[in-house]
Motif scaffolding. Sequence first.
Motif, PDB file in Angstrom:
ATOM      1  N   ALA A 167       0.872  -1.166   0.000  1.00  0.00           N
ATOM      2  CA  ALA A 167       0.000   0.000   0.000  1.00  0.00           C
ATOM      3  C   ALA A 167       0.911   1.218   0.000  1.00  0.00           C
ATOM      4  CB  ALA A 167      -0.911   0.008   1.220  1.00  0.00           C
ATOM      5  N   ALA A 168       0.411   2.337  -0.511  1.00  0.00           N
ATOM      6  CA  ALA A 168       1.236   3.543  -0.607  1.00  0.00           C
ATOM      7  C   ALA A 168       0.472   4.739  -0.067  1.00  0.00           C
ATOM      8  CB  ALA A 168       1.652   3.801  -2.054  1.00  0.00           C
ATOM      9  N   ARG A 169       1.224   5.677   0.490  1.00  0.00           N
ATOM     10  CA  ARG A 169       0.606   6.947   0.866  1.00  0.00           C
ATOM     11  C   ARG A 169       0.749   7.926  -0.289  1.00  0.00           C
ATOM     12  NH1 ARG A 169       4.289  10.784   3.055  1.00  0.00           N
ATOM     13  NH2 ARG A 169       6.412   9.996   3.374  1.00  0.00           N
ATOM     14  N   ASN A 170      -0.003   9.001  -0.248  1.00  0.00           N
ATOM     15  CA  ASN A 170      -0.020   9.956  -1.358  1.00  0.00           C
ATOM     16  C   ASN A 170       1.388  10.475  -1.648  1.00  0.00           C
ATOM     17  OD1 ASN A 170      -2.770   9.694  -1.503  1.00  0.00           O
ATOM     18  ND2 ASN A 170      -3.200  11.531  -0.298  1.00  0.00           N
ATOM     19  N   PRO A 171       1.863  10.295  -2.859  1.00  0.00           N
ATOM     20  CA  PRO A 171       3.211  10.765  -3.183  1.00  0.00           C
ATOM     21  C   PRO A 171       3.212  12.251  -3.512  1.00  0.00           C
ATOM     22  CG  PRO A 171       2.243   9.691  -5.078  1.00  0.00           C
ATOM     23  CD  PRO A 171       1.236   9.573  -3.972  1.00  0.00           C
ATOM     24  N   PRO A 172       4.379  12.897  -3.418  1.00  0.00           N
ATOM     25  CA  PRO A 172       4.487  14.280  -3.891  1.00  0.00           C
ATOM     26  C   PRO A 172       4.224  14.348  -5.392  1.00  0.00           C
ATOM     27  CG  PRO A 172       6.380  13.659  -2.538  1.00  0.00           C
ATOM     28  CD  PRO A 172       5.629  12.400  -2.843  1.00  0.00           C
ATOM     29  N   LYS A 173       3.973  15.540  -5.894  1.00  0.00           N
ATOM     30  CA  LYS A 173       3.760  15.703  -7.325  1.00  0.00           C
ATOM     31  C   LYS A 173       5.055  15.399  -8.074  1.00  0.00           C
ATOM     32  CE  LYS A 173       0.069  19.152  -7.016  1.00  0.00           C
ATOM     33  NZ  LYS A 173      -0.360  20.532  -7.379  1.00  0.00           N
ATOM     34  N   GLY A 174       4.904  14.935  -9.294  1.00  0.00           N
ATOM     35  CA  GLY A 174       6.061  14.629 -10.125  1.00  0.00           C
ATOM     36  C   GLY A 174       6.357  13.144 -10.163  1.00  0.00           C
ATOM     37  N   ASP A 181      16.719  -3.953  -5.087  1.00  0.00           N
ATOM     38  CA  ASP A 181      18.054  -4.513  -5.273  1.00  0.00           C
ATOM     39  C   ASP A 181      18.177  -5.319  -6.560  1.00  0.00           C
ATOM     40  OD1 ASP A 181      16.479  -6.600  -4.337  1.00  0.00           O
ATOM     41  OD2 ASP A 181      17.533  -6.793  -2.438  1.00  0.00           O
ATOM     42  N   VAL A 182      17.328  -6.353  -6.737  1.00  0.00           N
ATOM     43  CA  VAL A 182      17.472  -7.231  -7.901  1.00  0.00           C
ATOM     44  C   VAL A 182      16.134  -7.372  -8.624  1.00  0.00           C
ATOM     45  CG1 VAL A 182      18.132  -9.526  -8.717  1.00  0.00           C
ATOM     46  CG2 VAL A 182      19.319  -8.525  -6.751  1.00  0.00           C
ATOM     47  N   LEU A 183      16.156  -7.174  -9.929  1.00  0.00           N
ATOM     48  CA  LEU A 183      14.996  -7.400 -10.786  1.00  0.00           C
ATOM     49  C   LEU A 183      15.051  -8.824 -11.312  1.00  0.00           C
ATOM     50  CD1 LEU A 183      12.610  -6.479 -12.675  1.00  0.00           C
ATOM     51  CD2 LEU A 183      14.393  -5.798 -14.303  1.00  0.00           C
ATOM     52  N   THR A 184      13.984  -9.585 -11.091  1.00  0.00           N
ATOM     53  CA  THR A 184      13.888 -10.914 -11.703  1.00  0.00           C
ATOM     54  C   THR A 184      12.735 -10.882 -12.699  1.00  0.00           C
ATOM     55  OG1 THR A 184      12.647 -11.669  -9.754  1.00  0.00           O
ATOM     56  CG2 THR A 184      14.995 -12.156  -9.818  1.00  0.00           C
ATOM     57  N   THR A 185      11.536 -11.273 -12.295  1.00  0.00           N
ATOM     58  CA  THR A 185      10.411 -11.219 -13.227  1.00  0.00           C
ATOM     59  C   THR A 185       9.741  -9.860 -13.255  1.00  0.00           C
ATOM     60  OG1 THR A 185       8.782 -11.917 -11.581  1.00  0.00           O
ATOM     61  CG2 THR A 185       9.945 -13.655 -12.799  1.00  0.00           C
ATOM     62  N   GLY A 186      10.020  -9.002 -12.280  1.00  0.00           N
ATOM     63  CA  GLY A 186       9.376  -7.692 -12.214  1.00  0.00           C
ATOM     64  C   GLY A 186       8.107  -7.677 -11.383  1.00  0.00           C
ATOM     65  N   ALA A 187       7.712  -8.817 -10.781  1.00  0.00           N
ATOM     66  CA  ALA A 187       6.453  -8.876 -10.038  1.00  0.00           C
ATOM     67  C   ALA A 187       6.447  -7.904  -8.854  1.00  0.00           C
ATOM     68  CB  ALA A 187       6.202 -10.304  -9.548  1.00  0.00           C
ATOM     69  N   THR A 188       7.555  -7.822  -8.133  1.00  0.00           N
ATOM     70  CA  THR A 188       7.617  -6.920  -6.978  1.00  0.00           C
ATOM     71  C   THR A 188       7.484  -5.470  -7.405  1.00  0.00           C
ATOM     72  OG1 THR A 188       8.995  -8.475  -5.734  1.00  0.00           O
ATOM     73  CG2 THR A 188       9.042  -6.177  -5.036  1.00  0.00           C
ATOM     74  N   LEU A 189       8.194  -5.084  -8.466  1.00  0.00           N
ATOM     75  CA  LEU A 189       8.135  -3.699  -8.921  1.00  0.00           C
ATOM     76  C   LEU A 189       6.771  -3.369  -9.516  1.00  0.00           C
ATOM     77  CD1 LEU A 189      11.693  -3.298 -10.462  1.00  0.00           C
ATOM     78  CD2 LEU A 189      10.822  -2.273  -8.352  1.00  0.00           C
ATOM     79  N   ARG A 190       6.142  -4.322 -10.181  1.00  0.00           N
ATOM     80  CA  ARG A 190       4.790  -4.075 -10.685  1.00  0.00           C
ATOM     81  C   ARG A 190       3.824  -3.825  -9.529  1.00  0.00           C
ATOM     82  NH1 ARG A 190       6.313  -7.756 -14.681  1.00  0.00           N
ATOM     83  NH2 ARG A 190       5.569  -9.572 -13.524  1.00  0.00           N
ATOM     84  N   ALA A 191       3.959  -4.609  -8.467  1.00  0.00           N
ATOM     85  CA  ALA A 191       3.083  -4.415  -7.309  1.00  0.00           C
ATOM     86  C   ALA A 191       3.335  -3.057  -6.662  1.00  0.00           C
ATOM     87  CB  ALA A 191       3.309  -5.540  -6.295  1.00  0.00           C
ATOM     88  N   ALA A 192       4.598  -2.652  -6.578  1.00  0.00           N
ATOM     89  CA  ALA A 192       4.920  -1.349  -5.997  1.00  0.00           C
ATOM     90  C   ALA A 192       4.378  -0.216  -6.862  1.00  0.00           C
ATOM     91  CB  ALA A 192       6.431  -1.222  -5.827  1.00  0.00           C
ATOM     92  N   ALA A 193       4.578  -0.328  -8.185  1.00  0.00           N
ATOM     93  CA  ALA A 193       4.090   0.703  -9.097  1.00  0.00           C
ATOM     94  C   ALA A 193       2.573   0.794  -9.052  1.00  0.00           C
ATOM     95  CB  ALA A 193       4.569   0.413 -10.517  1.00  0.00           C
ATOM     96  N   SER A 194       1.898  -0.348  -8.984  1.00  0.00           N
ATOM     97  CA  SER A 194       0.439  -0.350  -8.910  1.00  0.00           C
ATOM     98  C   SER A 194      -0.057   0.365  -7.655  1.00  0.00           C
ATOM     99  CB  SER A 194      -0.071  -1.795  -8.933  1.00  0.00           C
ATOM    100  OG  SER A 194      -1.483  -1.835  -8.798  1.00  0.00           O
ATOM    101  N   ALA A 195       0.594   0.113  -6.531  1.00  0.00           N
ATOM    102  CA  ALA A 195       0.197   0.775  -5.281  1.00  0.00           C
ATOM    103  C   ALA A 195       0.409   2.280  -5.368  1.00  0.00           C
ATOM    104  CB  ALA A 195       0.975   0.187  -4.109  1.00  0.00           C
ATOM    105  N   LEU A 196       1.507   2.695  -5.981  1.00  0.00           N
ATOM    106  CA  LEU A 196       1.785   4.126  -6.111  1.00  0.00           C
ATOM    107  C   LEU A 196       0.811   4.801  -7.067  1.00  0.00           C
ATOM    108  CD1 LEU A 196       5.665   3.866  -6.162  1.00  0.00           C
ATOM    109  CD2 LEU A 196       4.326   5.145  -4.463  1.00  0.00           C
TER     110      LEU A 196
END
Length: 227
Positions: A167-174, A181-196
Amino acid sequence: MHGLIPEPLWPAARAALAEALTFWFPVACAGCGALDVDVCDACRAAVRPSLHHGLVAPGVEVVSALPFEGPVARIIRSFKGEGRTGLVRVLAPALAHALAVIPPGATVTTVPASRSADRRRGYRPVDLLARRAGAHPIPLLRVQRTAADQRGLDRARRQSNMTGVFAARNPPKGPVVVVDDVLTTGATLRAAASALHDAGADRVMAVTLAHTPRHSEHPRESGGIGT
């Protein structure tokens, strides 16, 4: 110890203690195992950045500094799993090179680990790396449910495992840049991007220290410092 040893003898006592510890617990290169050095010259050469650009989701670019293989993979594993925090000095310059491509004024955040992982390690490797690389990460993401261990899962199961983890809190503008640390399939980063994105971020990109060549998705181009 200081109360038992006269002050003029402190330097000699520290040197003797360091020599004794080296005898009983010899230092070995984190990349190849060579003795008496944290990272040997040959393994340091392997940590020269060679940027890899790709996409982890539509519109979410990822830039990785190193291939996660050979000495690089072993050094990162030692840094994350063996408590060898001093290795951050060797790894951080590569991450800094990748961070140099982010948009000016972007907000940097990091992928959080679970509380159990933080307690087990006693430090947060990604935060330590980001700060040493010159970034000033803001904690925008939090773990809202515990995911299963990703090791051994195929691409589809990794994606399902990570859905709704953050889950993410409201980010600053921009733009917002997520560091991991390590990109494998991208699942973690996709989940982070989706939350943001759900929290209101207009543009999200990612930067990682390393990428696993056989798993990294949607390669776009490669570049780097001299080869």
